[in-house]
Every structure is written in C-alpha cells, then in structure tokens.
Enzyme design. Structure first.
Site, PDB file in Angstrom:
ATOM      1  N   GLY A 110      -8.862   2.394  -1.847  1.00 17.87           N
ATOM      2  CA  GLY A 110      -8.560   3.758  -2.274  1.00 17.87           C
ATOM      3  C   GLY A 110      -8.090   3.772  -3.713  1.00 17.87           C
ATOM      4  O   GLY A 110      -8.123   2.749  -4.410  1.00 17.87           O
ATOM      5  N   ASP A 120      -5.241   6.238  -6.521  1.00 13.97           N
ATOM      6  CA  ASP A 120      -4.339   7.372  -6.679  1.00 13.97           C
ATOM      7  C   ASP A 120      -4.891   8.400  -7.652  1.00 13.97           C
ATOM      8  O   ASP A 120      -4.638   9.592  -7.530  1.00 13.97           O
ATOM      9  CB  ASP A 120      -2.975   6.884  -7.193  1.00 13.97           C
ATOM     10  CG  ASP A 120      -2.323   5.956  -6.191  1.00 13.97           C
ATOM     11  OD1 ASP A 120      -2.099   6.392  -5.041  1.00 13.97           O
ATOM     12  OD2 ASP A 120      -2.081   4.785  -6.521  1.00 13.97           O
ATOM     13  N   GLY A 178      -1.754   1.647  -6.980  1.00 12.60           N
ATOM     14  CA  GLY A 178      -0.482   0.975  -6.870  1.00 12.60           C
ATOM     15  C   GLY A 178       0.671   1.813  -6.375  1.00 12.60           C
ATOM     16  O   GLY A 178       1.797   1.333  -6.276  1.00 12.60           O
ATOM     17  N   ARG A 179       0.391   3.069  -6.013  1.00  9.84           N
ATOM     18  CA  ARG A 179       1.517   3.855  -5.495  1.00  9.84           C
ATOM     19  C   ARG A 179       1.932   3.335  -4.119  1.00  9.84           C
ATOM     20  O   ARG A 179       2.998   3.640  -3.637  1.00  9.84           O
ATOM     21  CB  ARG A 179       1.178   5.344  -5.471  1.00  9.84           C
ATOM     22  CG  ARG A 179       1.144   5.923  -6.881  1.00  9.84           C
ATOM     23  CD  ARG A 179       0.872   7.381  -6.988  1.00  9.84           C
ATOM     24  NE  ARG A 179       0.448   7.694  -8.366  1.00  9.84           N
ATOM     25  CZ  ARG A 179      -0.401   8.649  -8.671  1.00  9.84           C
ATOM     26  NH1 ARG A 179      -0.913   9.402  -7.708  1.00  9.84           N
ATOM     27  NH2 ARG A 179      -0.774   8.859  -9.920  1.00  9.84           N
ATOM     28  N   GLY A 180       1.035   2.501  -3.556  1.00  5.70           N
ATOM     29  CA  GLY A 180       1.422   1.833  -2.301  1.00  5.70           C
ATOM     30  C   GLY A 180       2.064   0.483  -2.561  1.00  5.70           C
ATOM     31  O   GLY A 180       2.398  -0.249  -1.626  1.00  5.70           O
ATOM     32  N   GLU A 206      -4.388  -6.218  -5.330  1.00  7.76           N
ATOM     33  CA  GLU A 206      -5.605  -5.389  -5.382  1.00  7.76           C
ATOM     34  C   GLU A 206      -6.391  -5.719  -6.642  1.00  7.76           C
ATOM     35  O   GLU A 206      -7.599  -5.949  -6.608  1.00  7.76           O
ATOM     36  CB  GLU A 206      -5.234  -3.906  -5.372  1.00  7.76           C
ATOM     37  CG  GLU A 206      -4.719  -3.409  -4.039  1.00  7.76           C
ATOM     38  CD  GLU A 206      -4.215  -1.990  -4.102  1.00  7.76           C
ATOM     39  OE1 GLU A 206      -3.789  -1.530  -5.186  1.00  7.76           O
ATOM     40  OE2 GLU A 206      -4.241  -1.315  -3.055  1.00  7.76           O
TER      41      GLU A 206
HETATM   42  O1  DER Z   1      -1.521   1.713  -3.659  1.00  2.47           O
HETATM   43  C1  DER Z   1      -2.744   1.659  -3.759  1.00  2.47           C
HETATM   44  O2  DER Z   1      -3.337   1.037  -4.671  1.00  2.47           O
HETATM   45  C2  DER Z   1      -3.583   2.465  -2.804  1.00  2.47           C
HETATM   46  O3  DER Z   1      -4.891   1.947  -2.704  1.00  2.47           O
HETATM   47  C3  DER Z   1      -3.637   3.886  -3.334  1.00  2.47           C
HETATM   48  O4  DER Z   1      -4.136   3.813  -4.595  1.00  2.47           O
HETATM   49  C4  DER Z   1      -4.424   4.829  -2.464  1.00  2.47           C
HETATM   50  O5  DER Z   1      -3.670   5.051  -1.317  1.00  2.47           O
HETATM   51  P1  DER Z   1      -4.036   6.259  -0.331  1.00  2.47           P
HETATM   52  O6  DER Z   1      -5.454   6.005   0.119  1.00  2.47           O
HETATM   53  O7  DER Z   1      -3.030   6.094   0.781  1.00  2.47           O
HETATM   54  O8  DER Z   1      -3.884   7.542  -1.101  1.00  2.47           O
END
Ligand code: DER
Length: 214
Positions: free
Chosen positions: A65, A67, A78-80, A86
């Site tokens: 995914g 952001d 990277g918000r996760g 990654e």
């Molecule tokens: O943290 C990340 O890199 C995730 O891949 C983020 O960019 C997307 O997370 P989501 O699919 O929960 O919005």
C-alpha cells in the site's frame, strides 16, 4: 517467484488473497519476503512459504500500500512504521505494484497534510528532529516524535529505531534533493519517500478500478 509482501491494512488483503490462491492451487511455487514482523506473522499463519533478502536478494514482484501517491507515482509510505524494511524489499523488486484507494492521491508529496515519516536512531532523537525541521523550514515543516497510543512512549520500529513524523505546509520541491539532504544527516536511518520505485499503482474508487503506470 519471489514476492515482496507489503504492510498495512490494504496489503493485508493482498497477503490474504495470495494465501487463498495457494490453498486453491491456483498459485504455486512462490516464496514471500515480508516487509515487517506483522506481515511475517500474518503470512506465516496463512502458510505462505517465507524467506528474506539474504536468501533472495532480488524480488520478482512486490505488492504494498501507500499513504500518498503523486502524479509521477512517487509515494509516501511508513505511517504504519515499516518504511525501512518496505524500502529494502521494494527497492530490489523487478516490479512493485502499489494498491491504494483514491484518497491516497495527492498533488505533491506531503500534500495530504499527513505525516511523512523518517526513521531515526533513538540516540538524541530530538536533535535529529530539530535538524529535519530546520532542513524543511522553507516548506513550513513541523515534526513530532511518533508515540504509542497505549502508553505514550516512543513508538519503536521492527529495527529498534524511532520515527519522526514530518508535516509540511508547502510543497518541498525536488524530491531527490530532499531525499539526499535528509540522508546526509547523521542519525537518520531512512525516510518515507519512495521515489521512482513504483511500477504501477492500482487505484480503487467508488467508480471502479484504475491502473496508473509510468
Ligand atoms: O506504512 C506503510 O508503509 C503502509 O504500507 C501504508 O503506506 C499504507 O497503509 P494502509 O494500506 O493501511 O493505508
């Protein structure tokens, strides 16, 4: 095929689907390289064969995914909290397919008003935060240490580091220059701008699916 397994709520569905296809016999002969301990645990519980970059230094396909996605398919991730692993996986992927919904599309990186994460070593993190904010003063940057909602302590990544979330009021301009400037700062591990890495972006919206390619 070596498949990079992304992290986050969207990538979770992709990992579930890969496991389902393996169970159905519709998918064979793959090995997954997870981008976080969370994805490792999910994929292992689903029976997906797993390995790592030491054993498979080249990845055939990564799915993850994002952001933010800009018009040139540059990403913020990277918000996760998993940006480092990654980026390690997705930067050695022959093909990197990003899966998002339309809410992630932005005019420019940082344009969502949400965080652009930077992974830093814990030592003197506040010093690193101030240097990062100063670097982007022209873009009206503010920064904050990412904390755990449960206990208010600093959030710690899979790699034992902290995360500084940067917020910009204005466009930061040339992404390669911004990336080089960030990575020249001692104490910085990696940032959440994925510049030129995505092969294509699959965008889901109420009107259906569109695929953006460079
Ligand atoms: O943290 C990340 O890199 C995730 O891949 C983020 O960019 C997307 O997370 P989501 O699919 O929960 O919005």
């Amino acid at each position: 095929m070596v498949v990079g397994l992304g992290t986050g709520s969207t990538a979770k569905h992709a990992v579930d689907r890969i496991a389902e296809l393996l169970r159905q016999g519709k998918l064979k002969d793959i090995v997954g390289v997870p981008t976080s301990t969370k994805t490792y645990d999910q994929a292992r519980s689903l029976g997906i064969p797993l390995s790592d970059l030491d054993s498979h230094p080249v990845v055939d396909l990564a799915i993850d995914g994002a952001d933010e996605v800009d018009a040139a398919l540059n990403l913020v991730k990277g918000r996760g909290g998993s940006l480092l692993r990654e980026k390690m996986v997705e930067s050695v992927s022959k093909k990197f397919i990003v899966i998002v919904d339309e809410s992630k599309l932005v005019k420019h990186v940082g344009g969502s008003g949400l965080a652009m994460p930077v992974e830093v070593i814990p030592f003197c993190w506040n010093h690193s935060l101030k240097r990062l904010v100063n670097l982007f003063a022209y873009a009206g940057c503010v920064g904050e240490l990412r904390k755990c909602a449960e206990n208010g302590k600093p959030s710690v990544t899979d790699n034992g580091n902290y995360v500084i979330d940067l917020y910009f009021e204005r466009d930061i301009g040339d992404l390669d220059e911004a990336s080089d400037a960030i990575l020249r700062l001692p104490g910085i591990v990696e940032h959440g701008m994925f510049i030129g890495l995505a092969s294509s972006v699959i965008v889901a919206s109420v009107s259906g699916i569109t695929i953006k390619t460079k």
